[in-house]
Scaffold this motif. Sequence first.
Motif, PDB file in Angstrom:
ATOM      1  N   ASP A  23      46.474  60.254  33.778  1.00 28.88           N
ATOM      2  CA  ASP A  23      47.657  61.007  33.341  1.00 28.88           C
ATOM      3  C   ASP A  23      48.868  60.091  33.358  1.00 28.88           C
ATOM      4  OD1 ASP A  23      48.916  61.039  35.979  1.00 28.88           O
ATOM      5  OD2 ASP A  23      47.411  62.544  36.522  1.00 28.88           O
ATOM      6  N   SER A  24      49.996  60.640  32.907  1.00 32.29           N
ATOM      7  CA  SER A  24      51.176  59.804  32.727  1.00 32.29           C
ATOM      8  C   SER A  24      51.822  59.389  34.041  1.00 32.29           C
ATOM      9  CB  SER A  24      52.212  60.552  31.881  1.00 32.29           C
ATOM     10  OG  SER A  24      52.555  61.784  32.501  1.00 32.29           O
ATOM     11  N   ASN A  25      51.445  60.022  35.153  1.00 29.25           N
ATOM     12  CA  ASN A  25      51.965  59.615  36.462  1.00 29.25           C
ATOM     13  C   ASN A  25      51.024  58.611  37.119  1.00 29.25           C
ATOM     14  OD1 ASN A  25      54.463  61.124  36.835  1.00 29.25           O
ATOM     15  ND2 ASN A  25      53.184  62.950  36.745  1.00 29.25           N
ATOM     16  N   ASN A  26      49.812  59.063  37.399  1.00 28.92           N
ATOM     17  CA  ASN A  26      48.796  58.162  37.952  1.00 28.92           C
ATOM     18  C   ASN A  26      48.078  57.491  36.783  1.00 28.92           C
ATOM     19  OD1 ASN A  26      48.695  58.727  40.999  1.00 28.92           O
ATOM     20  ND2 ASN A  26      48.721  60.785  40.097  1.00 28.92           N
ATOM     21  N   LYS A  27      48.582  56.357  36.380  1.00 27.75           N
ATOM     22  CA  LYS A  27      48.083  55.729  35.159  1.00 27.75           C
ATOM     23  C   LYS A  27      46.749  55.012  35.353  1.00 27.75           C
ATOM     24  CE  LYS A  27      52.514  55.131  32.814  1.00 27.75           C
ATOM     25  NZ  LYS A  27      52.154  56.027  31.708  1.00 27.75           N
ATOM     26  N   TRP A  28      46.358  54.841  36.605  1.00 28.38           N
ATOM     27  CA  TRP A  28      45.115  54.122  36.852  1.00 28.38           C
ATOM     28  C   TRP A  28      44.126  54.995  37.609  1.00 28.38           C
ATOM     29  CZ3 TRP A  28      44.209  49.468  34.706  1.00 28.38           C
ATOM     30  CH2 TRP A  28      45.317  48.722  34.257  1.00 28.38           C
ATOM     31  N   ALA A  29      42.828  54.772  37.362  1.00 28.46           N
ATOM     32  CA  ALA A  29      41.781  55.433  38.132  1.00 28.46           C
ATOM     33  C   ALA A  29      40.568  54.521  38.208  1.00 28.46           C
ATOM     34  CB  ALA A  29      41.405  56.772  37.529  1.00 28.46           C
ATOM     35  N   ILE A  30      39.869  54.611  39.323  1.00 30.14           N
ATOM     36  CA  ILE A  30      38.644  53.831  39.501  1.00 30.14           C
ATOM     37  C   ILE A  30      37.508  54.797  39.771  1.00 30.14           C
ATOM     38  CG2 ILE A  30      39.073  53.455  41.966  1.00 30.14           C
ATOM     39  CD1 ILE A  30      37.700  50.691  41.593  1.00 30.14           C
ATOM     40  N   SER A  31      36.347  54.533  39.147  1.00 33.71           N
ATOM     41  CA  SER A  31      35.172  55.395  39.313  1.00 33.71           C
ATOM     42  C   SER A  31      33.984  54.548  39.748  1.00 33.71           C
ATOM     43  CB  SER A  31      34.827  56.111  38.001  1.00 33.71           C
ATOM     44  OG  SER A  31      35.916  56.883  37.544  1.00 33.71           O
ATOM     45  N   PHE A  32      33.123  55.143  40.560  1.00 30.89           N
ATOM     46  CA  PHE A  32      31.885  54.456  40.930  1.00 30.89           C
ATOM     47  C   PHE A  32      30.840  55.502  41.284  1.00 30.89           C
ATOM     48  CE2 PHE A  32      34.529  54.735  44.705  1.00 30.89           C
ATOM     49  CZ  PHE A  32      33.663  55.312  45.628  1.00 30.89           C
ATOM     50  N   PHE A 169      38.917  67.708  42.318  1.00 31.42           N
ATOM     51  CA  PHE A 169      39.013  68.498  43.556  1.00 31.42           C
ATOM     52  C   PHE A 169      40.462  68.564  44.033  1.00 31.42           C
ATOM     53  CE2 PHE A 169      34.819  66.179  44.045  1.00 31.42           C
ATOM     54  CZ  PHE A 169      34.083  67.171  43.422  1.00 31.42           C
ATOM     55  N   THR A 170      41.169  67.473  43.896  1.00 35.03           N
ATOM     56  CA  THR A 170      42.599  67.392  44.204  1.00 35.03           C
ATOM     57  C   THR A 170      43.268  66.717  43.018  1.00 35.03           C
ATOM     58  OG1 THR A 170      42.561  65.192  45.239  1.00 35.03           O
ATOM     59  CG2 THR A 170      42.021  67.088  46.656  1.00 35.03           C
ATOM     60  N   GLU A 171      44.526  66.475  43.122  1.00 33.78           N
ATOM     61  CA  GLU A 171      45.247  65.829  42.026  1.00 33.78           C
ATOM     62  C   GLU A 171      44.724  64.427  41.781  1.00 33.78           C
ATOM     63  OE1 GLU A 171      49.867  64.894  40.656  1.00 33.78           O
ATOM     64  OE2 GLU A 171      49.435  65.704  42.653  1.00 33.78           O
ATOM     65  N   ASN A 172      44.145  63.786  42.809  1.00 29.42           N
ATOM     66  CA  ASN A 172      43.777  62.382  42.699  1.00 29.42           C
ATOM     67  C   ASN A 172      42.284  62.092  42.896  1.00 29.42           C
ATOM     68  OD1 ASN A 172      46.688  62.539  44.046  1.00 29.42           O
ATOM     69  ND2 ASN A 172      46.611  60.745  42.741  1.00 29.42           N
ATOM     70  N   VAL A 173      41.502  63.083  43.313  1.00 28.21           N
ATOM     71  CA  VAL A 173      40.080  62.843  43.601  1.00 28.21           C
ATOM     72  C   VAL A 173      39.235  63.824  42.804  1.00 28.21           C
ATOM     73  CG1 VAL A 173      38.302  62.748  45.388  1.00 28.21           C
ATOM     74  CG2 VAL A 173      40.654  62.078  45.935  1.00 28.21           C
ATOM     75  N   GLY A 174      38.195  63.287  42.145  1.00 25.34           N
ATOM     76  CA  GLY A 174      37.361  64.163  41.347  1.00 25.34           C
ATOM     77  C   GLY A 174      35.934  63.660  41.202  1.00 25.34           C
ATOM     78  N   LEU A 175      35.092  64.508  40.627  1.00 23.01           N
ATOM     79  CA  LEU A 175      33.703  64.176  40.302  1.00 23.01           C
ATOM     80  C   LEU A 175      33.654  63.763  38.835  1.00 23.01           C
ATOM     81  CD1 LEU A 175      30.625  64.208  40.956  1.00 23.01           C
ATOM     82  CD2 LEU A 175      30.631  66.600  40.197  1.00 23.01           C
ATOM     83  N   ASN A 176      32.966  62.612  38.586  1.00 22.09           N
ATOM     84  CA  ASN A 176      32.883  62.086  37.226  1.00 22.09           C
ATOM     85  C   ASN A 176      31.442  62.179  36.725  1.00 22.09           C
ATOM     86  OD1 ASN A 176      32.275  59.102  35.761  1.00 22.09           O
ATOM     87  ND2 ASN A 176      33.856  60.378  34.859  1.00 22.09           N
TER      88      ASN A 176
END
Length: 484
Positions: A23-32, A169-176
């Motif tokens: 999103d426009s606030n948290n512009k980065w995300a890492i998945s594993f 699950f939260t604004e910053n943590v999710g299932l991919n």
Amino acid sequence: MKHLNKLLVAVTMVMGLSSQAQDSNNKWAISFGVNAIDYRSSAGPDFVDHFSQPFKVSDNWNILPSVSYIGVNRYVGSGFIVGLTGSINQIDKFVIPVKGQTPDKPDYAAVNPGDLMYYGIDLTASYSFMELIKSKTWEPLLTAGGGYTFLGDESYGTVNLGGGLNIWFTENVGLNLGTAYKKSFGDRTYADGKTPDAPSYTQWTAGLTFKFGAKDTDGDGVYDKDDACPEVAGLKQFNGCPDSDSDGIEDSKDKCPNVAGTAEYQGCPDTDGDGVADPDDACPDVKGLKQFKGCPDTDGDGVTDASDKCPNEAGPASNGGCPIKDADKDGVPDLDDACPTVPGPASNKGCPEVTEQVIQDLKVQARAVYFVTGKAVLETADKGATDGRLEAIKEILKNYPNAKFAIEGHTDNTGSAKLNQKLSEARAKVVMDKLIEKGVNPANLTSAGYGSSKPVATNKTKEGRALNRRTEIRHIGSVYEGKL
């Protein structure tokens, strides 16, 4: 795993990008997480055959039971995301054609090709439908891109098309969750020397994703990008701006930011409930009227209580808010009358003026007050007469409550001047004290002695000296409110 270095190169490239943006606030995300590869999707001459057995997990899927992929994405705006993913797997189910019922339509079976390692690196472009569906939890994705696959000693490029779903699950943590069909380009050489087309395949992924990168300087839970007050902790409903007094009105629009109030008064209170906000209320603790800035007018005479000399009695402003009264009927209102019970002209503030006749009467009475020879003691031979004269003087003085009088003592020249001076002062004070005892206002009286310095007759004769031994009362001015 002799090709493990290839995955390490891929992971190094991924980590060098930082992290994923969703999103426009948290512009980065890492998945594993883990990935699965299904080569059944490459088998069959018809396009439909590629997807005839998509979920035969135990028969066709290759799954490495460990973290086997890592991805980094960055949000670039308008719902679009770019990313890079590295993955590793061990292939123990490789689908090949086998003899079928008819020669031109072979069957396909999964065989174990031995120690066959898979490494992949893919560049993707995705579109997120999260804003479109106005959800904060579900994020469907459509993905396209390309990559490079290392399969044993072979390698070839791929064109990828797929989709995915993030469940936050939260604004910053999710299932991919994700899937991609990878169309391979190139040839693969087999032991028998054959070089069929490089196998295409479907890759499935499941793992965790973490968004980050947003800045919240004041720590209020509202990112700086959306925070109207980024350096002052505030509330989300006010775009990160504070409401110090918790009255539901943000400080920038609150005339009283540190005192709880109401929207009607722009965040200020009305303590006395008179409809005038406290900052505009000259009498904030007493209920009053708007036309008087919140101050009361108890008697309703148009003069506020604070300025009304008679707050419980109606009267004109010209009379200090008091009703016009004139007890002595002298034409001077009691409020302005220094002598409200004794008539007198306005020129003397309603008090009677001391006339020459009054002065003469006082002189006659005062000179008839006698003392014991050589002493400051009233003559007692005719005590009734002396007391009567003092009473007469008192009655005269009572008629002039604002007039000031001087009581003077005089002697003849018999004896020393020093003794005569002391004696005259003492006699004047005795007369003054007697008058005060009878009720004359002490503020209106003074006493002084002059010895033999002011004779009214000759001191060469007995008669003249008798005239010089005297007490006099002289009018010296007017007293208003205790002051000369």
